[in-house]
Scaffold this motif. Sequence first.
Motif, mmCIF file in Angstrom:
data_model
loop_
_atom_site.group_PDB
_atom_site.id
_atom_site.type_symbol
_atom_site.label_atom_id
_atom_site.label_comp_id
_atom_site.label_asym_id
_atom_site.label_seq_id
_atom_site.Cartn_x
_atom_site.Cartn_y
_atom_site.Cartn_z
ATOM 1 N N ARG A 70 23.956 106.330 106.020
ATOM 2 C CA ARG A 70 23.085 105.159 106.138
ATOM 3 C C ARG A 70 21.603 105.501 106.242
ATOM 4 O O ARG A 70 20.753 104.672 105.932
ATOM 5 C CB ARG A 70 23.455 104.364 107.398
ATOM 6 N N ARG A 71 21.296 106.691 106.711
ATOM 7 C CA ARG A 71 19.886 106.972 107.025
ATOM 8 C C ARG A 71 19.047 107.113 105.760
ATOM 9 O O ARG A 71 19.450 107.737 104.782
ATOM 10 C CB ARG A 71 19.745 108.182 107.914
ATOM 11 N N PRO A 72 17.857 106.514 105.784
ATOM 12 C CA PRO A 72 16.969 106.590 104.628
ATOM 13 C C PRO A 72 16.296 107.956 104.567
ATOM 14 O O PRO A 72 15.783 108.439 105.564
ATOM 15 C CB PRO A 72 15.950 105.486 104.898
ATOM 16 N N LEU A 125 22.695 106.810 100.990
ATOM 17 C CA LEU A 125 23.936 106.904 100.220
ATOM 18 C C LEU A 125 24.749 105.616 100.217
ATOM 19 O O LEU A 125 25.174 105.147 99.156
ATOM 20 C CB LEU A 125 24.783 108.069 100.739
ATOM 21 N N LEU A 126 24.995 105.033 101.370
ATOM 22 C CA LEU A 126 25.819 103.829 101.419
ATOM 23 C C LEU A 126 25.111 102.662 100.735
ATOM 24 O O LEU A 126 25.751 101.826 100.085
ATOM 25 C CB LEU A 126 26.194 103.488 102.855
ATOM 26 N N GLY A 127 23.797 102.613 100.843
ATOM 27 C CA GLY A 127 23.036 101.579 100.148
ATOM 28 C C GLY A 127 23.168 101.681 98.640
ATOM 29 O O GLY A 127 23.229 100.663 97.941
ATOM 30 N N LEU A 128 23.216 102.899 98.114
ATOM 31 C CA LEU A 128 23.403 103.071 96.672
ATOM 32 C C LEU A 128 24.763 102.520 96.232
ATOM 33 O O LEU A 128 24.875 101.863 95.194
ATOM 34 C CB LEU A 128 23.260 104.547 96.280
ATOM 35 N N VAL A 129 25.784 102.787 97.030
ATOM 36 C CA VAL A 129 27.117 102.254 96.720
ATOM 37 C C VAL A 129 27.089 100.726 96.803
ATOM 38 O O VAL A 129 27.602 100.030 95.923
ATOM 39 C CB VAL A 129 28.191 102.858 97.649
ATOM 40 N N LYS A 130 26.474 100.201 97.849
ATOM 41 C CA LYS A 130 26.390 98.747 98.020
ATOM 42 C C LYS A 130 25.661 98.117 96.831
ATOM 43 O O LYS A 130 26.070 97.070 96.317
ATOM 44 C CB LYS A 130 25.681 98.422 99.340
ATOM 45 N N HIS A 131 24.602 98.748 96.383
ATOM 46 C CA HIS A 131 23.856 98.236 95.228
ATOM 47 C C HIS A 131 24.744 98.206 93.983
ATOM 48 O O HIS A 131 24.696 97.245 93.202
ATOM 49 C CB HIS A 131 22.614 99.090 94.983
ATOM 50 N N LEU A 132 25.564 99.219 93.800
ATOM 51 C CA LEU A 132 26.434 99.242 92.619
ATOM 52 C C LEU A 132 27.518 98.175 92.689
ATOM 53 O O LEU A 132 28.012 97.725 91.650
ATOM 54 C CB LEU A 132 27.010 100.641 92.392
ATOM 55 N N VAL A 133 27.886 97.742 93.904
ATOM 56 C CA VAL A 133 28.758 96.572 94.037
ATOM 57 C C VAL A 133 28.064 95.387 93.366
ATOM 58 O O VAL A 133 28.662 94.669 92.552
ATOM 59 C CB VAL A 133 29.037 96.242 95.527
ATOM 60 N N THR A 134 26.805 95.188 93.711
ATOM 61 C CA THR A 134 26.020 94.093 93.150
ATOM 62 C C THR A 134 25.964 94.188 91.633
ATOM 63 O O THR A 134 26.194 93.208 90.920
ATOM 64 C CB THR A 134 24.587 94.114 93.732
ATOM 65 N N GLU A 160 35.283 86.144 95.811
ATOM 66 C CA GLU A 160 34.965 86.652 97.149
ATOM 67 C C GLU A 160 33.521 86.330 97.521
ATOM 68 O O GLU A 160 32.623 86.423 96.687
ATOM 69 C CB GLU A 160 35.186 88.168 97.167
ATOM 70 N N VAL A 161 33.300 85.957 98.763
ATOM 71 C CA VAL A 161 31.948 85.677 99.242
ATOM 72 C C VAL A 161 31.244 87.012 99.505
ATOM 73 O O VAL A 161 31.732 87.834 100.280
ATOM 74 C CB VAL A 161 31.986 84.822 100.525
ATOM 75 N N VAL A 162 30.126 87.203 98.858
ATOM 76 C CA VAL A 162 29.316 88.407 99.029
ATOM 77 C C VAL A 162 27.936 87.926 99.482
ATOM 78 O O VAL A 162 27.138 87.457 98.672
ATOM 79 C CB VAL A 162 29.222 89.219 97.715
ATOM 80 N N PRO A 163 27.672 88.031 100.796
ATOM 81 C CA PRO A 163 26.461 87.422 101.358
ATOM 82 C C PRO A 163 25.165 87.841 100.670
ATOM 83 O O PRO A 163 24.256 87.031 100.513
ATOM 84 C CB PRO A 163 26.471 87.874 102.817
ATOM 85 N N TRP A 164 25.065 89.083 100.264
ATOM 86 C CA TRP A 164 23.797 89.542 99.697
ATOM 87 C C TRP A 164 23.592 89.085 98.253
ATOM 88 O O TRP A 164 22.545 89.325 97.666
ATOM 89 C CB TRP A 164 23.629 91.052 99.837
ATOM 90 N N THR A 204 23.905 96.895 106.623
ATOM 91 C CA THR A 204 23.548 96.353 107.930
ATOM 92 C C THR A 204 24.502 96.926 108.974
ATOM 93 O O THR A 204 25.539 97.514 108.639
ATOM 94 C CB THR A 204 23.644 94.815 107.927
ATOM 95 N N ALA A 205 24.169 96.748 110.238
ATOM 96 C CA ALA A 205 24.976 97.300 111.332
ATOM 97 C C ALA A 205 26.403 96.752 111.332
ATOM 98 O O ALA A 205 27.328 97.434 111.780
ATOM 99 C CB ALA A 205 24.300 97.026 112.673
ATOM 100 N N ASP A 206 26.601 95.543 110.823
ATOM 101 C CA ASP A 206 27.951 94.970 110.823
ATOM 102 C C ASP A 206 28.719 95.228 109.528
ATOM 103 O O ASP A 206 29.838 94.736 109.364
ATOM 104 C CB ASP A 206 27.900 93.474 111.148
ATOM 105 N N GLU A 207 28.159 95.997 108.608
ATOM 106 C CA GLU A 207 28.851 96.360 107.365
ATOM 107 C C GLU A 207 29.333 97.806 107.469
ATOM 108 O O GLU A 207 28.525 98.727 107.527
ATOM 109 C CB GLU A 207 27.916 96.221 106.166
ATOM 110 N N SER A 208 30.628 97.993 107.497
ATOM 111 C CA SER A 208 31.170 99.343 107.634
ATOM 112 C C SER A 208 31.290 100.030 106.276
ATOM 113 O O SER A 208 31.252 99.374 105.223
ATOM 114 C CB SER A 208 32.552 99.285 108.292
#
Length: 188
Positions: free
Chosen positions: A29-31, A39-48, A64-68, A82-86
């Motif tokens: 998670r750390r920038p 790293l996790l943000g890159l994966v999350k972005h590829l979901v988008t 599926e509801v994807v808040p972002w 975010t802190a609540d996204e594992s």
Amino acid sequence: MKNELHTYLRDIRKVMVWKLDGLSEYDIRRPLTPTGTNLLGLVKHLVTVELLYFGHVFGRPVQEVVPWLRKDAEPNIDMWATADESRSDIVGLYQRAWAHADRTIDELTLDSVGYVEWWPDSEPTLHRVLVHVIAEAHRHAGHADIVRELVDGSVGLREDNDLMPPGDEEWWAGYRTKVITASEGFTS
């Protein structure tokens, strides 16, 4: 041709998830850049990317509801967890996005036309979208390579073959010194 392109996409998806292996929640998670790349943000972005290009663009939105993905979502929210996204939440959603994208790719022909509201030429074919998503995923895999190296020194495209020249820590230190020496004559 569609099968070959699809293979490239499937392969890079696995690489992106592999880049998270063996790291703590903090390290994924750390920038590590001034713009916050992690790293996790890159994966999350590829979901988008997969949900939009293989869902929305071809009139096949995911249920599926994807808040972002909401219009009122915070800018750049898909580039960090975010802190609540594992990790398992994001990787699980990435895998569900793959399945959704794979159905689109399997069910449509390469000349099927979609609509991309954010592109000036808004009627691309599945072929063009597939090439675009592969290119974007590989670009982000390059980012992940650099970020992972900064975290723990791990490099490479695949776990079984890092595609790097052989060399121990001493060899790499010598190599880096050569690169530094070559660059020193070009200081501003």
